[in-house]
Design an enzyme around this catalytic site. Structure first.
Site, short mmCIF file in Angstrom:
data_model
loop_
_atom_site.label_atom_id
_atom_site.label_comp_id
_atom_site.label_asym_id
_atom_site.label_seq_id
_atom_site.Cartn_x
_atom_site.Cartn_y
_atom_site.Cartn_z
N GLN A 248 1.51 -13.61 4.11
CA GLN A 248 0.60 -14.20 5.09
C GLN A 248 -0.26 -15.27 4.43
OE1 GLN A 248 -0.88 -11.39 8.24
NE2 GLN A 248 -0.68 -9.95 6.56
N CYS B 230 1.57 -4.77 4.02
CA CYS B 230 2.20 -5.97 3.49
C CYS B 230 2.03 -6.09 1.98
CB CYS B 230 1.58 -7.16 4.23
SG CYS B 230 2.05 -8.76 3.65
N MET B 231 0.81 -5.97 1.46
CA MET B 231 0.65 -6.18 0.02
C MET B 231 -0.32 -5.21 -0.63
SD MET B 231 -2.27 -8.42 0.65
CE MET B 231 -2.98 -6.93 0.44
N MET C 243 7.88 -7.98 -0.41
CA MET C 243 7.87 -6.71 0.31
C MET C 243 8.78 -5.66 -0.29
SD MET C 243 5.55 -6.97 2.40
CE MET C 243 4.75 -8.18 1.39
#
Lengths: 247, 805, 91
Positions: B386, B172-173, B348
């Site tokens: 998130q 994700c990151m 993303m």
């Protein structure tokens, strides 16, 4: 490539009301979005409320193939329970497409249920007993299942007494966006109603906000069915003063 | 109308108008004052909590009646969302009440799931770990609260001397982290959401905040409706709702972002409009080593940088990115204008990228080179998806190579410091990084004979069975391996629980205490408000209970230097509170104990946190939070900037105090463009991109249980260009088969829908567990961040009739 | 017969707010409430919606008025019945 929104970069004008707005009490038009009453999402207060209502979420996300209109799926999930109190004694109802004027309809409808049986989307249901004089007649409740305006209208074909007729308009009502409930009017993004509307050109989005063309809206109720606002922002009104057929 | 009623109406009208002039009353915390909360009568208690879903970190007001969440409204006192919520946020309370909540531990016996007691479940896990501690792995997420992640981290690295702990945030990151580390020497954005209120130009790099971070996007578009001028430039591979609001849409080819950033720097250098003063005082230049490149790279001279960047002329960039050369010049001119304030946003699109570290570093470089940095409105800002990707994963460091507070296992000093804080014997923490996500699942789905040396995997708060790339290889292969044991802590049945051997029912959101850290460094606390259903329990409790069972079984790692249990909490008399017994877990606030212990770790990287009780009073505070002379705690909006950051010396304009070159400078990177690992060919002629939609959050395990959201977005779909569809005789709504080298899935077609891809491109959202697009995606990943590329691979669309024949 | 509670926002560059305030106070349909240099609360009480609109426009055109926000709207009990109330309803 400038978008329509680019033209909005002028100083905002003072809000104004026209006569029609005033007559219809649309004073909330004068409010800026920041002054609107905030939206509150309310949930059923007890487990029993949930189990007793149709709002109970399905046990699992459905895996069967979704039904679709114009290629855009409309999954039949349980209806939204907005009000569990008994309906008032007198109220307008949605009839299937092509219904004659209400007095002729009530006089001619045999309550046979053929239109209910042929509806491929379970949108047409018999009015329950508590509805008094109209009990047993076919109605449509978009909160439960919206009319998908079939091309061939099997409900009309099935109607032997002819109170549903191909000679009459198939429009069953009209929809309006209640702006103070609409998410797009509460500084967030939502375009679901315009994406799902089965009739091209009825719901247009300008500056992110939807407008319904009451002239071409068929009243099918798909927009109400899919509206995810905390309180449904689509106001559906049945077609009033439907035309009569020569008897 | 009678005069009495008229008089009443007039006084009500006057009261309403006057209250607006005189302003709102003060808020009383933590329970909201009656005046602030929606009026639902006396029997509803209101409290604050951050939203459970994305990384924006909106605060909601939660109304509780008789042990149930009965209402949710936007929190007006929250700076992040100022009382507004997105469509998901209004429905967040409903996620607790889906009909199929898991309420009992379930063990798979002979293929069937049977209910067991918690004691048996904990015992089973502890014994599997005792048998082979080095073959145990812990997989979590950016939805772990800070105490949950911290407890997992301490159990693994401090207790088991095992570094096989990684989060879904790797997917994700991770590239955002490596981008920040490479550029500033320290992770996380310098700016904050206030930049969105001040920027003149907003550039969205492969980012669709209109759907994914709607409250942040409306913060910008609302400024327009107030008459302010904000130019939005959308750089993307397809048209989205963000494009609808943009002034400029630059359509790029996949991987084109790398070339575009290089092209802007080329223009700044060529026209001499880069910020010479800023660069001279605060920047250094850097590039990858030609042999065995590292994240730190090697210093290069400004001349060398000029020489290399000269190759990326607007015309060359047009070839590489598909964006016309004059648009590259336009961007170069914008960045060359120091009077403008420019904010870049990405998520993303730039992170799920095999050049993720590179493109993150390059966009930071564009801002540094042009001096569009550190003034309100001038910021390169990465967003997280998130709610606590920053707070838990990045700050607590629940990654295979990391330790809390920005430390790494490979550094002996860092290990020593952690052993000190944890009162552990020296050498307890292993110096070897554990398996990152893709590797962890690769090892778990390989048999022991083939070298698969993870045999027990504990998954908390995430759903890898739906989100891993190349699912057939990295997840589904587990099914055939009998000696592998998958433990899943979940709230609902998911794609992951389908292959689980043991399912643990978990408490969700306001059923437990929690602390999250959002995208703008804001740490946010909430209290438990309702009981979890059935026997569902807190994730932190599970970790502590497993640790205590290991202690009872004689695992030495569960003791500190003095022989105390590593999670011991003492009462006022110095007696152990048995928090490993769930009936005693809430005898004390375990979150507070863990948070106060964790706080000590945060000062090394100047990410100072305030005491727990300060967060109880606030709608979050942005670190570094530093105590003032008057005893109050002050948050920081703009890091490294002298006017706001307490760690920049008096009189200095900027100081990158964790500079990897050790001289207070940020690094402007040069990276050469590399083509994507897989490009469309004759057999697989389409680019496949995946992502999220507005109405559903991630894998939809929560939002798909909400009838209103499910009506609004009932199924995944494949977005196609009309011309592509016509060429294959595909109709709107027709179900087609998407195929890649790795797998297939069936989806209905949406033409000219919400997103409008150009010819040769398709887009599929991943929220729908009945249509798993990650069967098709690629597990190739960035060399530094190990983050896979979900945004581009080669695929084809076939009609059902063709595919089945 | 509508009653509305409004909040006037003054233009901060305008120097003669007091004059505007006295004109507001002189208008019989308007009651002036809490005021500061930026905002002022008023209640408008008029016999008809048309008059209400007239007053609204008049206030909006006063010198120094930057904007009006609606805080409250009260409606008369015996308002003109809505034409749409003749419907297909059944008894």
């Amino acid at each position: 490539m400038p978008s329509p929104a680019a033209d909005d970069n002028q100083p905002s004008r003072k809000p104004t009301l026209n006569r029609r707005d005033l007559l219809q009490g649309r004073l909330w038009k004068l409010m800026r979005p920041s002054e609107r009453t905030p939206l509150v999402m309310r949930y059923p207060k007890t487990r029993a409320d949930v189990d007793g209502s149709d709002l109970a979420p399905s046990s699992k996300p459905s895996s069967k193939t979704p039904r679709s209109i114009g290629g855009i799926a409309i999954e039949p999930v349980p209806p939204t329970a907005f009000d569990t109190t008994a309906p008032p004694r007198s109220f307008p109802v949605f009839r299937p497409p092509g219904a004659v004027a209400e007095h002729q309809f009530l006089a001619g409808c045999t309550r046979c249920g053929d239109c209910v049986d042929v509806c491929p989307h379970d949108a047409i249901v018999k009015a329950p007993d508590r509805m008094g004089a109209i009990a047993g007649t076919p109605t449509i409740d978009a909160d439960a299942n919206a009319c998908l305006m079939c091309e061939d209208f099997p409900c009309i074909s099935a109607c032997e007494p002819g109170v549903l007729s191909r000679l009459l308009p198939t429009t069953i009502g009209t929809a309006r966006v209640t702006e103070h409930l609409c998410l797009a009017h509460h500084s967030t993004i939502c375009t679901v109603c315009s994406e799902r509307c089965p009739t091209a050109g009825v719901i247009s989005v300008s500056d992110g906000k939807p407008t319904i063309d009451e002239g071409t809206c068929t009243g099918c109720g798909v927009c109400r069915y899919v509206c995810p606002a905390p309180e449904n922002a689509i106001l559906l009104m049945p077609l009033l003063n439907r035309p009569s057929l020569p008897s | 109308m009678d005069s009495k009623r008229r008089g009443f109406l007039k006084s009500a009208a006057m009261a309403a108008a006057s209250s607006m002039v005189l302003g709102d009353g003060e808020f009383s915390l933590p329970v909201l004052g009656a005046a602030d909360a929606p009026n639902d009568g006396d029997d509803v208690t209101w409290n604050k909590a951050p939203c459970r879903f994305c990384g924006t970190g909106c605060h909601v007001q939660v109304g509780v009646h008789d042990g149930r969440v009965v209402a949710v409204a936007g929190d007006k006192a929250a700076e992040v969302n100022k009382g507004l919520l997105c469509v998901k946020g209004y429905h967040v309370g409903g996620i607790l009440y889906g009909a199929d909540r898991l309420t009992k531990p379930l063990l798979r016996k002979d293929g069937r799931l049977v209910e067991i007691e918690w004691d048996e479940a904990i015992d089973l896990i502890a014994k599997r770990i005792m048998d082979a501690p080095e073959k145990f792995a812990f997989y979590g997420s950016g939805q772990w609260t800070i105490p949950e992640g911290y407890a997992a981290q301490k159990l693994m690295k401090g207790g088991l001397s095992n570094n096989h702990i990684d989060p879904n945030a790797r997917l994700c990151m991770a590239s955002a982290v490596t981008g920040f580390l490479a550029t500033y020497g320290v992770d996380e954005p310098a700016g904050c959401y206030d930049d969105l209120d001040a920027c003149d130009v907003l550039i969205t790099w492969g980012n669709n905040p209109a759907e994914m971070h709607p409250i942040l996007f409306s913060r910008v578009t609302d400024r327009r409706s107030r008459g302010e001028n904000v130019r939005i430039i959308d750089i993307s591979t397809r048209r989205t709702r963000t494009t609808d609001a943009a002034n400029d849409y630059l359509e790029m080819d996949p991987h084109g972002d790398v070339a575009i950033a290089l092209g802007i720097m080329n223009q700044l250098i060529a026209s001499g409009t880069y910020d010479k003063d800023f660069v001279e005082k605060h920047c250094a230049f850097r590039a990858l080593e030609s042999e065995s490149p590292t994240l730190q790279g090697e210093a290069i001279s400004e001349d060398e940088f000029r020489k290399r960047i000269a190759a990326y002329t607007p015309e060359r960039v047009e070839e590489l990115s598909g964006v016309p050369a004059d648009k590259i010049r336009m961007l170069g001119k914008l960045f060359g204008d120091r009077n403008l304030r420019i904010t870049s946003l990405w998520c993303m699109g730039m992170n799920q990228h095999t050049m993720g570290t590179a493109v993150n570093s390059l966009v930071h470089g564009v801002h540094l080179l042009s001096g569009h940095f550190g003034r309100p409105g001038d910021a390169p800002t990465s967003l997280t998806g998130q709610p606590s990707a920053c707070g838990t994963v990045r700050e607590v460091g629940t990654l295979a190579h990391a330790l809390p507070g920005g430390r790494v296992v490979a550094n002996p000093d860092h290990r020593g410091q952690c052993e000190g804080f944890w009162n552990l014997p020296a050498g307890r923490i292993s110096p070897t990084p554990g398996f990152h996500t893709v590797k962890m699942f690769d090892q778990f789905t390989k048999s022991a004979e083939e070298g698969g040396d993870i045999d027990t995997l504990f998954v908390q708060v995430t759903n890898p069975g739906q989100t891993l790339p190349n699912l057939n290889k990295l997840f589904n292969d587990k099914e055939i391996l009998k000696d592998k044991f998958l433990i899943v802590s979940e709230v609902y049945p998911t794609a992951t629980t389908q292959l689980a051997d043991l399912i643990l029912p978990a408490a969700l959101w306001v059923e437990k205490n929690g602390i999250y850290g959002n995208s703008e460094r804001r740490t946010q606390q909430w209290f438990k408000m309702v009981d979890p259903p059935g026997e569902a329990r807190d994730d932190t409790w599970m970790t502590i209970a497993i640790a205590h069972r290991l202690l009872e079984l004689g695992h030495e790692g569960m003791k500190d230097k003095d022989g105390e249990f590593i999670f011991a909490v003492k009462d006022d008399q110095g007696e152990d509170i048995p928090i490993w017994e769930f009936e005693h877990y809430y005898d004390t606030n375990v979150d507070k104990h863990l948070f106060e212990e964790y706080r000590q770790f945060t000062t090394m990287k100047h990410k100072n946190l305030a005491p727990y009780d300060e967060y109880v009073k606030a709608r979050g505070l942005r670190w570094p939070v530093v105590q003032q002379d008057d005893g109050s705690w002050r948050e920081t909006r703009f890091r490294f900037a002298g006017f706001d950051d307490p760690f920049v010396a008096e009189g200095e304009e900027f100081d990158f105090y964790h500079s990897s070159s050790g001289d207070g400078r940020a690094q402007v990177w040069f990276h050469d463009y590399q083509p994507p690992p897989e490009v469309p060919d004759e057999e697989f002629p389409m680019w496949l991109c995946t992502g999220r939609v507005l109405e559903h959050w991630h894998t939809g395990t929560m939002t798909r249980r909400l009838p209103q959201l499910n009506r609004a977005m009932p199924t995944a779909y494949v977005e196609m260009n009309l011309q592509d569809a016509l060429a294959q005789n595909i109709r709107q709504g027709e179900t087609v088969v998407i195929e890649s080298l790795r797998g297939t899935t069936q989806l209905p077609v949406w033409i000219d829908g919400r997103g409008r891809p150009p010819r040769g491109t398709i887009f599929v959202p991943f929220f729908d567990e009945t249509k798993l697009i990650n069967n098709c995606t690629l597990d190739d990943h960035d060399p530094f961040s190990k983050q896979p590329d979900y945004k581009k691979c080669a695929a084809r669309v076939r009609k059902l009739s063709e595919a089945s024949s | 017969m509508p009653i509305s509670g409004l909040v006037i926002t003054f233009d901060q560059t305008f120097d003669h707010i007091d004059e505007t305030l006295s004109r507001l106070r002189a208008e019989p349909a308007i009651e002036v409430g809490a005021c500061d240099r930026q905002q002022c609360a008023i209640v408008v009480d008029t016999p008809s919606q048309a008059d209400d609109k007239k007053i609204y426009q008049w206030v909006q055109d006063l010198p120094g008025v930057a904007g009006i926000q609606v805080a409250f709207v009260g409606f008369d009990d015996d308002a003109t019945p809505d034409s749409s109330s003749t419907t297909d309803s059944v008894d």
